[in-house]
Design a protein around this motif. Structure first.
Motif, PDB file in Angstrom:
ATOM      1  N   GLY A 135      29.669   2.440  10.254  1.00  0.00           N
ATOM      2  CA  GLY A 135      29.476   1.783   8.969  1.00  0.00           C
ATOM      3  C   GLY A 135      28.216   0.949   8.973  1.00  0.00           C
ATOM      4  N   VAL A 136      27.646   0.743   7.801  1.00  0.00           N
ATOM      5  CA  VAL A 136      26.468  -0.103   7.666  1.00  0.00           C
ATOM      6  C   VAL A 136      26.519  -0.810   6.325  1.00  0.00           C
ATOM      7  N   ASP A 137      26.137  -2.079   6.323  1.00  0.00           N
ATOM      8  CA  ASP A 137      26.089  -2.836   5.082  1.00  0.00           C
ATOM      9  C   ASP A 137      25.118  -3.998   5.239  1.00  0.00           C
ATOM     10  N   ALA A 138      24.469  -4.368   4.127  1.00  0.00           N
ATOM     11  CA  ALA A 138      23.523  -5.488   4.141  1.00  0.00           C
ATOM     12  C   ALA A 138      24.208  -6.838   4.021  1.00  0.00           C
ATOM     13  N   GLY A 139      25.476  -6.852   3.612  1.00  0.00           N
ATOM     14  CA  GLY A 139      26.175  -8.102   3.351  1.00  0.00           C
ATOM     15  C   GLY A 139      26.783  -8.712   4.600  1.00  0.00           C
ATOM     16  N   GLY A 140      26.185  -9.781   5.081  1.00  0.00           N
ATOM     17  CA  GLY A 140      26.705 -10.439   6.271  1.00  0.00           C
ATOM     18  C   GLY A 140      28.093 -11.010   6.071  1.00  0.00           C
ATOM     19  N   ARG A 141      28.330 -11.622   4.918  1.00  0.00           N
ATOM     20  CA  ARG A 141      29.648 -12.203   4.667  1.00  0.00           C
ATOM     21  C   ARG A 141      30.709 -11.118   4.466  1.00  0.00           C
ATOM     22  N   ALA A 142      30.306  -9.987   3.890  1.00  0.00           N
ATOM     23  CA  ALA A 142      31.245  -8.874   3.744  1.00  0.00           C
ATOM     24  C   ALA A 142      31.683  -8.371   5.113  1.00  0.00           C
ATOM     25  N   LEU A 143      30.753  -8.299   6.048  1.00  0.00           N
ATOM     26  CA  LEU A 143      31.104  -7.825   7.384  1.00  0.00           C
ATOM     27  C   LEU A 143      31.949  -8.855   8.129  1.00  0.00           C
ATOM     28  N   GLU A 144      31.715 -10.122   7.881  1.00  0.00           N
ATOM     29  CA  GLU A 144      32.577 -11.156   8.465  1.00  0.00           C
ATOM     30  C   GLU A 144      34.014 -10.994   7.964  1.00  0.00           C
ATOM     31  N   LEU A 145      34.158 -10.712   6.676  1.00  0.00           N
ATOM     32  CA  LEU A 145      35.488 -10.499   6.111  1.00  0.00           C
ATOM     33  C   LEU A 145      36.120  -9.236   6.689  1.00  0.00           C
ATOM     34  N   PHE A 146      35.336  -8.196   6.869  1.00  0.00           N
ATOM     35  CA  PHE A 146      35.790  -6.958   7.492  1.00  0.00           C
ATOM     36  C   PHE A 146      36.403  -7.263   8.857  1.00  0.00           C
ATOM     37  N   ALA A 147      35.660  -7.979   9.690  1.00  0.00           N
ATOM     38  CA  ALA A 147      36.130  -8.276  11.041  1.00  0.00           C
ATOM     39  C   ALA A 147      37.415  -9.095  11.031  1.00  0.00           C
ATOM     40  N   ALA A 148      37.538  -9.997  10.073  1.00  0.00           N
ATOM     41  CA  ALA A 148      38.722 -10.858  10.011  1.00  0.00           C
ATOM     42  C   ALA A 148      39.934 -10.141   9.415  1.00  0.00           C
ATOM     43  N   THR A 149      39.709  -9.242   8.466  1.00  0.00           N
ATOM     44  CA  THR A 149      40.807  -8.595   7.749  1.00  0.00           C
ATOM     45  C   THR A 149      41.330  -7.358   8.465  1.00  0.00           C
ATOM     46  N   PHE A 150      40.418  -6.584   9.054  1.00  0.00           N
ATOM     47  CA  PHE A 150      40.798  -5.333   9.726  1.00  0.00           C
ATOM     48  C   PHE A 150      40.275  -5.343  11.164  1.00  0.00           C
ATOM     49  N   PRO A 151      40.773  -6.222  12.000  1.00  0.00           N
ATOM     50  CA  PRO A 151      40.200  -6.380  13.354  1.00  0.00           C
ATOM     51  C   PRO A 151      40.282  -5.117  14.205  1.00  0.00           C
ATOM     52  N   ASP A 152      41.347  -4.326  14.076  1.00  0.00           N
ATOM     53  CA  ASP A 152      41.460  -3.114  14.887  1.00  0.00           C
ATOM     54  C   ASP A 152      40.397  -2.091  14.491  1.00  0.00           C
ATOM     55  N   THR A 153      40.219  -1.921  13.189  1.00  0.00           N
ATOM     56  CA  THR A 153      39.190  -0.990  12.710  1.00  0.00           C
ATOM     57  C   THR A 153      37.806  -1.493  13.075  1.00  0.00           C
ATOM     58  N   TRP A 154      37.588  -2.783  12.914  1.00  0.00           N
ATOM     59  CA  TRP A 154      36.291  -3.381  13.257  1.00  0.00           C
ATOM     60  C   TRP A 154      35.951  -3.128  14.722  1.00  0.00           C
ATOM     61  N   SER A 155      36.934  -3.278  15.603  1.00  0.00           N
ATOM     62  CA  SER A 155      36.696  -3.087  17.033  1.00  0.00           C
ATOM     63  C   SER A 155      36.443  -1.627  17.375  1.00  0.00           C
TER      64      SER A 155
END
Length: 255
Positions: A135-155
């Motif tokens: 995945g790729v995105d320009a939004g730093g805060r969106a990616l922070e939310l990604f990591a917090a909301t879906f930690p297994d997928t993020w990892s």
């Protein structure tokens, strides 16, 4: 109005400069500066402000074909207080685009989400058994939310904080089996960057898009562009109104 859309569609599809012009004008420092933009917080150490009015005026004076990445700035600065609040993209179920992708794509395929935002679509894929996820995105805060909301997928996924242009330019040929992009993503990439050509270069097998073909800032003839780069349209759900209605398009690399 219709005539203006037709002219801009033709211009953005057929009259842009070569990729070499983009790479000559837009530098690494331009990408870094855009990615480092923060929502203005006066007095906050290390914060950056949005582009000044003078800078915006200068941009408008440039020729229409001149390369720019300014359209990424609203996404790079997106927060819960902006138009593109990351939490708005945490959806409860897959949309038509992702349903089509999962119906036609084996779980061992490598998949790139171009504009993954807060990670909902990658999480749906992860839950469905897909593991080779990017995945790729320009939004730093969106990616922070990604990591917090879906930690297994993020990892499990390889997710990058980057602009599409910079990310794709650094991807090798045939980087992934499948690429998908959903929503206001490709339509907001200035046509000075050959986004369709780069998508086709890095995708081995298929591309799935949910886009406004003639809407947003840069209408284009997407189907014609994909065909010219070796991808045929194998499925479409297109509205009668291509300016205001969203199209679901599935392209497959031609033999």
């Amino acid at each position: 109005m219709a005539g203006n859309v037709r002219f801009r569609t033709f211009r953005n599809t057929y009259l842009m400069g070569p990729k070499a012009l983009f790479t000559a004008v837009v530098s690494q420092s331009d990408f870094t500066e855009t990615l480092s933009l923060m929502e203005p917080k006066p007095g906050s150490p290390g914060s950056r402000t949005a582009p000044s009015s003078l800078r915006r005026v200068v941009r408008r004076l440039r020729p229409w074909f001149w390369p720019t990445i300014a359209d990424a700035e609203p996404w790079a600065t997106a927060s819960e207080d902006t138009w593109y609040a990351p939490s708005a993209y945490i959806i409860p179920e897959p949309g038509p685009l992702l349903v089509r992708l999962m119906e036609t794509t084996p779980t061992d395929a490598s998949i790139l989400d171009l504009g993954c935002n807060s990670g909902a679509n990658l999480n749906f894929l992860f839950q469905a058994g897909y593991r080779r996820l990017h995945g790729v995105d320009a939004g730093g805060r969106a990616l922070e939310l990604f990591a917090a909301t879906f930690p297994d997928t993020w990892s499990a996924a390889d997710v990058r904080h980057d602009l599409f242009q910079h990310y794709l330019l650094n991807c090798p040929d045939g980087f992934v089996d499948v690429l998908h992009s959903n929503g206001a993503t490709l339509e907001l990439v200035h046509p000075s960057f050959p986004i369709v050509a780069e998508i086709c270069r890095v995708s081995r097998d298929a591309v799935f898009l949910d886009i406004l073909e003639r809407g947003h800032a840069y209408p284009r003839k997407y189907i014609e562009q994909f065909r010219s780069h070796g991808f045929e349209l194998v499925y479409c759900d297109r509205p009668l109104d291509l300016v205001n209605g969203s199209s679901v398009l599935h392209f497959r690399r031609m033999p």
